[in-house]
Design a protein around this motif. Structure first.
Motif, PDB file in Angstrom:
ATOM      1  N   THR A 246      44.849  36.764  21.098  1.00 56.02           N
ATOM      2  CA  THR A 246      44.265  35.528  21.628  1.00 56.02           C
ATOM      3  C   THR A 246      45.318  34.651  22.292  1.00 56.02           C
ATOM      4  O   THR A 246      45.142  34.177  23.414  1.00 56.02           O
ATOM      5  CB  THR A 246      43.572  34.741  20.495  1.00 56.02           C
ATOM      6  OG1 THR A 246      42.564  35.555  19.913  1.00 56.02           O
ATOM      7  CG2 THR A 246      42.953  33.462  21.029  1.00 56.02           C
ATOM      8  N   ALA A 247      46.443  34.435  21.590  1.00 56.91           N
ATOM      9  CA  ALA A 247      47.497  33.569  22.128  1.00 56.91           C
ATOM     10  C   ALA A 247      48.094  34.156  23.406  1.00 56.91           C
ATOM     11  O   ALA A 247      48.336  33.439  24.381  1.00 56.91           O
ATOM     12  CB  ALA A 247      48.588  33.360  21.086  1.00 56.91           C
ATOM     13  N   ALA A 248      48.291  35.473  23.405  1.00 58.88           N
ATOM     14  CA  ALA A 248      48.841  36.114  24.604  1.00 58.88           C
ATOM     15  C   ALA A 248      47.891  35.978  25.779  1.00 58.88           C
ATOM     16  O   ALA A 248      48.311  35.695  26.915  1.00 58.88           O
ATOM     17  CB  ALA A 248      49.132  37.582  24.317  1.00 58.88           C
ATOM     18  N   GLY A 249      46.582  36.171  25.519  1.00 55.63           N
ATOM     19  CA  GLY A 249      45.600  36.028  26.587  1.00 55.63           C
ATOM     20  C   GLY A 249      45.586  34.626  27.149  1.00 55.63           C
ATOM     21  O   GLY A 249      45.503  34.434  28.380  1.00 55.63           O
ATOM     22  N   LEU A 250      45.665  33.622  26.280  1.00 57.70           N
ATOM     23  CA  LEU A 250      45.667  32.236  26.740  1.00 57.70           C
ATOM     24  C   LEU A 250      46.910  31.917  27.569  1.00 57.70           C
ATOM     25  O   LEU A 250      46.861  31.109  28.497  1.00 57.70           O
ATOM     26  CB  LEU A 250      45.586  31.285  25.541  1.00 57.70           C
ATOM     27  CG  LEU A 250      44.254  31.255  24.778  1.00 57.70           C
ATOM     28  CD1 LEU A 250      44.397  30.457  23.484  1.00 57.70           C
ATOM     29  CD2 LEU A 250      43.155  30.658  25.664  1.00 57.70           C
ATOM     30  N   ALA A 251      48.033  32.558  27.221  1.00 56.88           N
ATOM     31  CA  ALA A 251      49.286  32.318  27.944  1.00 56.88           C
ATOM     32  C   ALA A 251      49.429  33.196  29.175  1.00 56.88           C
ATOM     33  O   ALA A 251      50.367  33.018  29.959  1.00 56.88           O
ATOM     34  CB  ALA A 251      50.476  32.546  27.012  1.00 56.88           C
ATOM     35  N   GLY A 252      48.533  34.148  29.355  1.00 59.24           N
ATOM     36  CA  GLY A 252      48.593  35.019  30.520  1.00 59.24           C
ATOM     37  C   GLY A 252      49.676  36.073  30.449  1.00 59.24           C
ATOM     38  O   GLY A 252      50.208  36.508  31.480  1.00 59.24           O
ATOM     39  N   ILE A 253      50.026  36.503  29.222  1.00 56.52           N
ATOM     40  CA  ILE A 253      51.008  37.564  29.060  1.00 56.52           C
ATOM     41  C   ILE A 253      50.419  38.611  28.123  1.00 56.52           C
ATOM     42  O   ILE A 253      49.362  38.410  27.527  1.00 56.52           O
ATOM     43  CB  ILE A 253      52.344  37.027  28.485  1.00 56.52           C
ATOM     44  CG1 ILE A 253      52.123  36.340  27.127  1.00 56.52           C
ATOM     45  CG2 ILE A 253      53.006  36.072  29.464  1.00 56.52           C
ATOM     46  CD1 ILE A 253      53.392  35.826  26.481  1.00 56.52           C
ATOM     47  N   SER A 254      51.103  39.736  28.005  1.00 58.48           N
ATOM     48  CA  SER A 254      50.595  40.802  27.140  1.00 58.48           C
ATOM     49  C   SER A 254      50.902  40.504  25.674  1.00 58.48           C
ATOM     50  O   SER A 254      51.835  39.759  25.351  1.00 58.48           O
ATOM     51  CB  SER A 254      51.215  42.146  27.524  1.00 58.48           C
ATOM     52  OG  SER A 254      52.592  42.171  27.178  1.00 58.48           O
TER      53      SER A 254
END
Length: 409
Positions: free
Chosen positions: A28-36
């Motif tokens: 979830t956090a990676a998706g929100l930050a736009g990274i893998s």
């Protein structure tokens, strides 16, 4: 080589701690930050470092925190000039909180004629050379006196006081931002804009608008920074005549385009970033080297901005190779600008995944020796130093020396 996991004193460790407190999974956090997910895991474990301000801002936005929550600013001063400069922060904070353009303390102010030289000296002799201790000395009282003249003075003295107040607030912005107080820097930038607006001077509006946008960018408010830049360009662009006897408005508009290019680059809008950069370069080609309000607008400083914007676009090494040969440090005539050229050049070369790290280390070392108080307090530079240290396969005296100077050993 084996790398220790990031702890809570490092950005990756803070990301991990805040993500867990928020109850966010890696996905979830990676998706929100736009990274893998894998890249976020590497960041949290200290195996990768935050290599751009854009990534730092995206992480803060994804985690619902401020940038300073992740950087841990303000840092313990790693240079005596920074330690001395911190004494100015409370006085600047009090002056900005206790004064407005129409409400000032009922105390006598020094004559306006006695205030111009200290403001210019603080800005162009001290701030421009990253001597925040000297730039900040007496800055709180200067701000208070200028507010009093701006609020109570008759024309044309009031106009002169407003112009000096814009410059003094730019000094306050630079000192507080670079010492790790971005909220106070934002307050100083807002006050500069209010004074420029009251003065109804297009050049001052442009210069103050750029600082206001930079202050907003520093706290991750990119949407608002974009709005401020668009409004400032709309209000000043018609006055940007690079062939006029006084090119200050054109210089200010050029700097607005540079700030807009940086804002677009950090948001991932590649074409928009290049369009604003091209607009600034067109103005700079016609003005030549200028320095209205100590801002160093012209081809040399444009080269520095090209590198910085290239880093945020992920094209740093190519931007460095294109621009660096045409930048003469003597033309910049500013320790602050020269240091950031070298520091951002180091960031650019570090994007080559280790292939140009030796050159990057030399550039970062040179940047630190040029303006230590500027470089050592920058959270991205501290991350860069950790990245270079983690990747090196052999001992480097320069790298060890840098870690000692930054207080990271």
């Amino acid at each position: 080589m084996t790398q220790k996991p990031a702890d809570i004193t490092e950005i990756g460790g803070r990301v991990r701690a805040i993500r867990r407190r928020r109850g966010l999974g890696l996905d979830t956090a990676a998706g929100l930050a736009g990274i893998s997910k894998g890249y976020l895991s590497l960041l949290e474990n200290g195996r990768r470092r935050v290599d751009s301000r854009a990534l730092l801002d995206r992480l803060a936005d994804a985690l619902g925190c401020s940038v300073v929550d992740l950087t841990g600013e303000p840092f313990v001063p790693a240079h005596r000039h920074s330690a001395d400069a911190l004494q100015a922060v409370p006085a600047v904070q009090l002056a900005l909180a206790d004064c407005s353009l129409d409400d000032v303390p009922d105390v006598p102010a020094r004559p306006l004629a006695d205030l111009a030289e200290p403001v210019h000296e603080a800005h162009r002799n001290y701030l421009d050379h990253a001597r925040y201790d000297l730039a900040g000395a007496g800055l709180g009282s200067l701000l208070t006196d200028l507010h009093i003249h701006a609020a109570t003075g008759a024309e044309p003295e009031r106009q002169r006081a407003l112009a000096l107040l814009v410059e003094a607030c730019i000094v306050a912005f630079g000192v507080t931002k670079n010492l790790g107080h971005p909220d106070l820097a934002l307050q100083a930038a807002h006050r500069a804009h209010e004074a420029a607006k009251a003065a109804a001077d297009p050049a001052l509006l442009a210069f103050a608008g750029q600082r206001r946008a930079q202050a907003l960018q520093r706290v991750g408010a990119f949407r608002r920074a974009g709005t401020v830049l668009e409004q400032a360009l709309n209000n000043t662009q018609e006055f940007a005549d690079p062939t006029a006897a006084d090119t200050s408005a054109a210089e200010g508009v050029g700097l607005l385009h540079l700030a807009a290019a940086m804002n677009a680059a950090r948001a991932g809008y590649v074409d928009r970033a290049h369009n604003h950069l091209a607009a600034a370069e067109e103005l700079g080609a016609r003005t030549g080297e200028r320095n209205a309000l100590g801002q160093h607008f012209g081809p040399a400083n444009l080269g520095v901005w090209r590198i910085s914007i290239g880093v945020e676009l992920g094209d740093g090494a190519a931007a460095y190779d294109r621009a660096s040969g045409g930048i003469d440090p003597a033309t910049l005539a500013s320790a602050d600008r020269v240091a950031m050229m070298r520091a951002d050049s180091a960031r650019a070369l570090a994007q080559e995944d280790g292939r140009r790290d030796e050159e990057a280390i030399r550039l970062l070392d040179s940047a630190d020796r040029t303006a230590p108080a500027r470089v050592r307090q920058d959270p991205v530079m501290r991350e860069l130093l950790s990245t270079l240290g983690n990747r090196t396969r052999r001992r480097s005296w320069e790298l060890a020396s840098l870690r000692n100077r930054f207080g990271l050993n």
